[in-house]
Design a protein around this motif. Structure first.
Motif: not given
Ligand code: MG
Ligand code: ADP
Length: 234
Positions: A215, A228, A230
């Motif tokens: 995201n 990005d 995570r």
């Molecule tokens: Mg981010």
């Protein structure tokens, strides 16, 4: 299920350092093993190293903090976008350290992540959470208000097949945006299907992943870039 040794190494490194999440560069390394299109990147510990990395990658670049105490990098002033020259890298390198020291005084700094700056485009999100009974879910939606305000997302349980991936993309209410309305670029849906399938494979082979958040993923007329990534561990 035979998994690449490099995959276990990524998780083991995080666990041995007592982290319950992968650094962005570790998450992107994992993604790239599965053939997912991440931005190119290097972690540098020194200002000169960051300049070298930026020259290698090509301007413009993005600089980001790498610290076990900083999960949300922007909140700590740890992300600088669109850096166009060597001087900018030097200033940015120090600016990020200064910002993070002010916001998170006890942060240990592992380095600065230098990465390719992806041109802006339509943003989508691919995510996952793990249900104790059913295992990994896989989520798809458009970025920003579409997911945060309108909750316009599609869910499936992993693993998914090609037709599931195609359905997920078409069933969101904002699908028309991907088709290119009002001067928006038409999104490369074949690449999105590919991303969903590869993400599904990664989730199925990696029980260590408790939460995944790609995201944003920037989608172009041809191809896409994950800017990005995570990953939260069990
Ligand atoms: Mg981010
Ligand atoms: P955070 O840890 O705060 O989520 P991100 O890595 O997501 O930090 O960076 C914040 C925002 O900056 C992203 O949501 C995206 O809009 C933008 N961004 C980050 N990396 C890039 C990149 N490589 N190219 C273009 N935009 C980026």
């Amino acid at each position: 299920m035979m998994r690449d040794k490099a995959i276990s190494k990524i998780f083991e490194a995080a666990v041995s350092e007592g982290r319950n999440f992968l650094f962005e560069h570790e998450a992107k390394e994992l993604c790239s093993i599965y053939g997912l299109p991440v931005t190119s990147f290097t972690v540098s510990e020194t200002e000169n190293g960051a300049v070298e990395a930026a020259v290698d990658i090509g301007f413009p670049v993005v600089l980001k903090i790498v610290s076990a105490q900083v999960l949300h990098k922007s909140d700590a002033g740890g992300v600088l976008l669109n850096i166009t020259d060597e001087d900018g890298v030097r200033q940015g390198f120090n600016k990020i350290l200064e910002n993070v020291k002010a916001k998170v005084p006890d942060a240990e700094i592992t380095g600065i992540l230098v990465q390719e700056m992806a041109p802006s485009s339509t943003e989508v999100i691919v995510g996952s959470t793990k249900d104790p009974t059913f295992g990994h879910t896989i989520m798809f939606g458009l970025g920003g208000i579409f997911v945060e305000v309108l909750k316009d997302v599609a869910f499936r349980l992993a693993p998914i097949g090609r037709s599931d991936a195609e359905e997920m993309i078409r069933e969101i209410k904002s699908y028309k945006i991907l088709e290119g309305v009002r001067g928006m670029p038409k999104a490369d849906q074949e690449t999105l299907v590919d991303i969903l399938l590869k993400t599904s494979k990664m989730l199925t082979e990696c029980p260590e992943i408790n939460e995944l958040d790609l995201n944003p993923v920037l989608v172009y007329e041809e191809g896409a870039k994950i800017v990005d990534a995570r990953i939260i561990l069990e």
